[in-house]
Design a protein around this motif. Structure first.
Motif, PDB file in Angstrom:
ATOM      1  N   UNK A 212     -31.119  41.868 -43.549  1.00  0.00           N
ATOM      2  CA  UNK A 212     -32.411  42.015 -44.207  1.00  0.00           C
ATOM      3  C   UNK A 212     -33.374  42.785 -43.308  1.00  0.00           C
ATOM      4  N   UNK A 213     -33.370  42.417 -42.034  1.00  0.00           N
ATOM      5  CA  UNK A 213     -34.298  43.059 -41.107  1.00  0.00           C
ATOM      6  C   UNK A 213     -33.619  43.202 -39.764  1.00  0.00           C
ATOM      7  N   UNK A 214     -33.988  44.223 -39.039  1.00  0.00           N
ATOM      8  CA  UNK A 214     -33.415  44.466 -37.723  1.00  0.00           C
ATOM      9  C   UNK A 214     -34.486  45.185 -36.910  1.00  0.00           C
ATOM     10  N   UNK A 215     -35.062  44.500 -35.954  1.00  0.00           N
ATOM     11  CA  UNK A 215     -36.130  45.152 -35.207  1.00  0.00           C
ATOM     12  C   UNK A 215     -36.605  44.274 -34.077  1.00  0.00           C
ATOM     13  N   UNK A 216     -37.732  44.653 -33.439  1.00  0.00           N
ATOM     14  CA  UNK A 216     -38.181  43.806 -32.335  1.00  0.00           C
ATOM     15  C   UNK A 216     -38.920  42.578 -32.873  1.00  0.00           C
ATOM     16  N   UNK A 217     -39.232  41.664 -31.959  1.00  0.00           N
ATOM     17  CA  UNK A 217     -39.718  40.351 -32.361  1.00  0.00           C
ATOM     18  C   UNK A 217     -40.984  40.444 -33.221  1.00  0.00           C
ATOM     19  N   UNK A 218     -41.973  41.197 -32.738  1.00  0.00           N
ATOM     20  CA  UNK A 218     -43.250  41.182 -33.454  1.00  0.00           C
ATOM     21  C   UNK A 218     -43.102  41.839 -34.828  1.00  0.00           C
ATOM     22  N   UNK A 219     -42.273  42.858 -34.913  1.00  0.00           N
ATOM     23  CA  UNK A 219     -42.062  43.518 -36.200  1.00  0.00           C
ATOM     24  C   UNK A 219     -41.480  42.538 -37.216  1.00  0.00           C
ATOM     25  N   UNK A 220     -40.406  41.853 -36.825  1.00  0.00           N
ATOM     26  CA  UNK A 220     -39.722  40.974 -37.774  1.00  0.00           C
ATOM     27  C   UNK A 220     -40.615  39.800 -38.163  1.00  0.00           C
ATOM     28  N   UNK A 221     -41.250  39.159 -37.185  1.00  0.00           N
ATOM     29  CA  UNK A 221     -42.007  37.960 -37.519  1.00  0.00           C
ATOM     30  C   UNK A 221     -43.301  38.256 -38.254  1.00  0.00           C
ATOM     31  N   UNK A 222     -43.827  39.483 -38.121  1.00  0.00           N
ATOM     32  CA  UNK A 222     -45.037  39.745 -38.900  1.00  0.00           C
ATOM     33  C   UNK A 222     -44.727  40.293 -40.282  1.00  0.00           C
ATOM     34  N   UNK A 223     -43.569  40.916 -40.462  1.00  0.00           N
ATOM     35  CA  UNK A 223     -43.293  41.527 -41.764  1.00  0.00           C
ATOM     36  C   UNK A 223     -42.423  40.691 -42.697  1.00  0.00           C
ATOM     37  N   UNK A 224     -41.735  39.702 -42.158  1.00  0.00           N
ATOM     38  CA  UNK A 224     -40.767  38.993 -43.010  1.00  0.00           C
ATOM     39  C   UNK A 224     -41.032  37.497 -43.123  1.00  0.00           C
ATOM     40  N   UNK A 225     -42.305  37.113 -42.906  1.00  0.00           N
ATOM     41  CA  UNK A 225     -42.622  35.690 -42.922  1.00  0.00           C
ATOM     42  C   UNK A 225     -42.167  34.978 -44.187  1.00  0.00           C
ATOM     43  N   UNK A 226     -42.398  35.620 -45.314  1.00  0.00           N
ATOM     44  CA  UNK A 226     -42.081  34.969 -46.578  1.00  0.00           C
ATOM     45  C   UNK A 226     -40.590  34.643 -46.680  1.00  0.00           C
ATOM     46  N   UNK A 227     -39.769  35.632 -46.322  1.00  0.00           N
ATOM     47  CA  UNK A 227     -38.324  35.417 -46.375  1.00  0.00           C
ATOM     48  C   UNK A 227     -37.897  34.324 -45.396  1.00  0.00           C
ATOM     49  N   UNK A 228     -38.496  34.375 -44.204  1.00  0.00           N
ATOM     50  CA  UNK A 228     -38.125  33.380 -43.199  1.00  0.00           C
ATOM     51  C   UNK A 228     -38.459  31.978 -43.701  1.00  0.00           C
ATOM     52  N   UNK A 229     -39.619  31.827 -44.316  1.00  0.00           N
ATOM     53  CA  UNK A 229     -40.000  30.550 -44.913  1.00  0.00           C
ATOM     54  C   UNK A 229     -38.968  30.119 -45.933  1.00  0.00           C
ATOM     55  N   UNK A 230     -38.639  31.088 -46.774  1.00  0.00           N
ATOM     56  CA  UNK A 230     -37.734  30.817 -47.872  1.00  0.00           C
ATOM     57  C   UNK A 230     -36.343  30.402 -47.370  1.00  0.00           C
ATOM     58  N   UNK A 231     -35.884  31.017 -46.290  1.00  0.00           N
ATOM     59  CA  UNK A 231     -34.551  30.708 -45.763  1.00  0.00           C
ATOM     60  C   UNK A 231     -34.540  29.455 -44.903  1.00  0.00           C
ATOM     61  N   UNK A 232     -35.720  28.905 -44.632  1.00  0.00           N
ATOM     62  CA  UNK A 232     -35.762  27.686 -43.815  1.00  0.00           C
ATOM     63  C   UNK A 232     -35.571  27.952 -42.343  1.00  0.00           C
ATOM     64  N   UNK A 233     -35.991  29.116 -41.882  1.00  0.00           N
ATOM     65  CA  UNK A 233     -35.842  29.431 -40.461  1.00  0.00           C
ATOM     66  C   UNK A 233     -37.073  28.952 -39.707  1.00  0.00           C
ATOM     67  N   UNK A 234     -36.813  28.379 -38.548  1.00  0.00           N
ATOM     68  CA  UNK A 234     -37.921  27.889 -37.730  1.00  0.00           C
ATOM     69  C   UNK A 234     -38.522  29.030 -36.937  1.00  0.00           C
ATOM     70  N   UNK A 235     -39.463  29.745 -37.498  1.00  0.00           N
ATOM     71  CA  UNK A 235     -40.129  30.788 -36.707  1.00  0.00           C
ATOM     72  C   UNK A 235     -41.422  30.181 -36.158  1.00  0.00           C
TER      73      UNK A 235
END
Lengths: 489, 265
Positions: A212-235
């Motif tokens: 879904x995403x491949x990038x550095x930490x700040x890029x992924x965590x700022x752009x994919x929050x919704x998906x991360x929430x949805x997948x149940x990932x502990x960000x």
């Protein structure tokens, strides 16, 4: 830059699954890169690590296909469970096992073992120490030490801290940060808070094994929050985002000041030895007590004693009724164990839920209605005919808590119920417990999770050396004890 | 087994485990050929001396071990004494028929069982499993594949015991034990092994994968952390048996306690 590891057009399918886990997945890793793989449970992160290390198909026979693959020349693999990655009983023998595999000469071994143990900061007086006597964090550091004996250029870490407490987790990541200079590290992990400063690259997978995403930490965590929430990932911001969406109301209207559980001079024994002591405690309906303390301090023993699974002395009353044996607690108290499988006794989810009523021979229609209701609350309705063992990790946990709710106990004891669960399951579970608490149930729960203690608990007990040494309402703690945890209320 | 009972180390602990295993196995076979009651008793005493004096256990523990041994002795001996065939009746009551022949034979069988138990326990108490397997690999060329599987399995036993306890607690909480009746007892005895086995199978699989991840490869020649060799202690062990069996034989045939030379009927 050089690639140390890559796979091109990977296809993989587990024999009993209907669809492919990976379909034409291509990935490559540079030398020295620190990569974190994220994704919902079951998306194949761990499987991917096993492919990249060559364990699939060499050690685990799963049919795979790929156009090209490069398996690093020297690699090390650290697994999740500290208890199932050693084959020898003693620390020195375990590392020696790896050295034997590498055909290191016998007279060099002792020195090498010492050196490896020092590298991972595992200071033990005698290298001939039983592995069984080490804590979880120490065991995982031993696992790292034995892997370092292989002199790996790539380290694969498959949730190495999932079964550790906070302290153990910190130790493991400190160790890994120390040893991994110039090494490539590929990590699968749910709890990512402590490693973000260490990671160069994050890859997020979708549930069907695509990137879904491949990038550095700040890029992924700022752009994919919704998906991360949805997948149940502990960000890192997962709790903030949860609290924004849900307002938690911690208060329960007490009816007067009547306590419902009373302990006085209460002691729990194991082989004639006092293992846990509570001097004096009154617990009111609707309280949620978080039990904290170090490994081995007596937290689980406290719960076992309260459930009357150990021999106890002293006063223990619930609603002014004395409790002397486990039979006195029937319909009053329930204990949810850490491993849900231990508590399953029937062959289907439905039987599991209705078991308590069946042995009492209650009315069939009422049983069915009650079971339907509970199963739909817990999101298990479409699993009625499944064997409990066939459920996913999160579903098993929910089922084991559901069996507790059937009897709507006055006292609910839980031993780390959110351990190793993804964020989605954790929140779901906590909400259900919260609803139960609002009806007046007392919850006593062993946990290491500061956020759970802070946002859901109403009261905290600290256990040390077999004694409950501190007892405070959740919002008082920060005043009393500034240097421990801070509860900003 | 040895790891569970800490004890003093004696020369018996230093005997090469493979050699010890072979000797004990040969002695097992030898016992089967003894038909003279006097010799059997003397032989058992020789083994018992080894057990009491050299296993390095405290006296208290030795006495504790002797309790089940008495049970073994009595249970095997009594069934033969009471129900064995014979001509010279000593006592008869219902099914019980004690004859002179069955009496001696029963005592003989009791001692035989006792000497088996003593030898087995002496071996178990003085041998670390890990060293046994290292020795089997080095002296008897056991393939490492099997040796390490066994060692990993032994490591699982204490974990399983702990797990067994937890499962029992977990079942109690569900109210399984508070119900009575044959049906429930049956249910209970089936329901505990299932989670225990499912956990163990998974754990065993994970250990196997972890072992391969640590480059365990049974086709490659390996070095050994523990070097096992034949030492003078092995000769002490051998001489102990030659000497005491010789002595036992001498006493049995020159100063017999019981005037029976062959218990076979």
């Amino acid at each position: 830059m050089d690639n140390v590891s890559f796979v091109d057009h990977l296809r993989l399918k587990f024999p009993h699954e209907k669809s492919l886990l990976f379909k034409d997945l291509s990935l490559s890793f540079h030398k020295g890169e620190k990569v974190l793989l994220l994704g919902p449970s079951g998306c194949g992160k761990s499987t991917l690590l096993q492919v990249l290390s060559g364990l699939i198909p060499k050690a685990i026979e799963v049919p795979i296909k790929h156009e090209k693959i490069q398996i690093p020349e020297a690699w090390g693999f650290v697994f999740q469970d500290p208890d199932s990655q050693f084959c020898m009983p003693y620390v020195d023998e375990e590392i020696a096992f790896v050295l034997e595999n590498l055909q290191v000469q016998r007279d060099e071994m002792i020195e090498k073992i010492q050196e490896l143990l020092n590298t991972v900061g595992l200071q033990i007086d005698n290298i001939h120490t039983p592995i069984q006597s080490l804590s979880g964090g120490m065991k995982q550091r031993l696992a790292i030490a034995s892997v370092l004996a292989l002199n790996p250029e790539v380290l694969f870490l498959d949730e190495p801290t999932a079964l550790l407490d906070e302290q153990g987790t910190a130790q493991i990541w400190d160790t890994i940060k120390n040893i991994s200079e110039h090494k490539t590290v590929i990590i699968v992990e749910h709890k990512v808070d402590q490693i973000l400063d260490f990671i160069d690259r994050v890859i997020v997978f979708t549930p069907d094994g695509k990137i879904l995403a491949d990038g550095d930490v700040s890029y992924v965590f700022s752009n994919y929050q919704e998906e991360l929430d949805h997948y149940g990932i502990w960000y890192p911001g997962v709790w903030d985002s949860y609290l924004m969406r849900n307002k938690l109301n911690k208060h329960y209207k007490k009816d007067g000041n009547k306590h419902s559980l009373r302990l006085k001079n209460f002691k729990g024994f194991r082989n004639k030895e006092v293992m846990i002591a509570v001097e004096d405690a009154e617990i009111y309906p609707g309280e949620w007590i978080s039990v904290i303390g170090k490994n081995g301090s007596g937290k689980s023993t406290l719960l076992l004693s309260l459930m009357q699974l150990l021999r106890t002395t002293g006063t223990y009353t619930i609603h002014n009724q004395c409790i002397h044996k486990i039979e006195d607690l029937q319909d009053k108290a329930y204990f949810v164990f850490q491993n849900p499988e231990y508590q399953f006794i029937t062959n289907t989810v439905y039987d599991e839920i209705t078991y308590a009523h069946q042995i009492k021979k209650a009315d069939q229609q009422a049983i069915r209605n009650n079971a339907d209701e509970i199963l739909s609350i817990f999101g298990l309705k479409d699993k009625i005919k499944h064997h409990p063992y066939q459920l996913s990790h999160g579903q098993k946990r929910r089922l084991s808590v559901a069996t507790a709710f059937v009897q709507s106990p006055k006292l609910l004891l839980l031993d780390e119920p959110t351990f190793g669960q993804d964020s989605k399951n954790t929140f779901k579970l906590l909400e259900m417990l919260e609803n139960q608490r609002k009806t007046g149930t007392i919850i006593i729960m062993v946990t290491h999770d500061q956020q759970v203690i802070k946002h859901f608990g109403t009261r905290v007990w600290e256990v040390q050396g077999g004694k409950v040494i501190k007892d405070w309402k959740n919002n008082q703690r920060s005043k009393e004890d500034k240097n421990a945890y801070s509860f900003s209320q | 087994m040895h790891t569970a009972f800490h004890s003093k180390e004696n020369w018996l602990h230093k005997v090469n485990p493979s050699f010890k295993l072979i000797c004990i196995t040969l002695l097992f076979l030898f016992v089967l050929t003894i038909h003279n009651l006097n010799f059997m008793i003397m032989f058992t005493i020789a083994i018992a001396l080894l057990f009491i004096l050299f296993t390095g256990q405290s006296l208290k523990r030795i006495l504790l071990f002797l309790l089940p041994f008495m049970l073994i002795f009595l249970s095997t001996a009594l069934s033969m004494i009471f129900f064995g065939k014979g001509e010279t009746t000593l006592f008869k009551w219902g099914l019980v028929h004690v004859t002179e022949e069955s009496l001696f034979r029963g005592i003989h069988i009791g001692f035989r069982a006792l000497s088996f138990a003593l030898m087995g326990l002496t071996f178990a108490l003085t041998t670390r499993p890990v060293l046994l397997f290292y020795s089997l690999m080095q002296q008897l060329k056991l393939p490492p594949k099997y040796a390490y599987s066994f060692m990993a399995a032994i490591r699982l036993i204490p974990i399983m015991i702990e797990e067994f306890q937890t499962i029992r607690y977990a079942r109690k909480v569900r109210g399984l034990q508070s119900t009575k009746g044959m049906n429930n007892i049956l249910k209970l005895s089936i329901s505990i092994p299932i989670p225990l086995l499912s956990q163990s199978i998974r754990r065993a699989f994970r250990i196997a994968v972890a072992m391969e991840a640590k480059r365990f490869d049974s086709s490659v020649k390996r070095t050994f952390y523990y070097k096992m060799r034949i030492s003078p202690y092995d000769f002490i062990f051998l001489f102990y048996f030659i000497l005491l069996i010789g002595l036992a034989y001498f006493i049995a045939f020159n100063h017999p306690l019981i005037p029976v030379t062959d218990v076979r009927y």
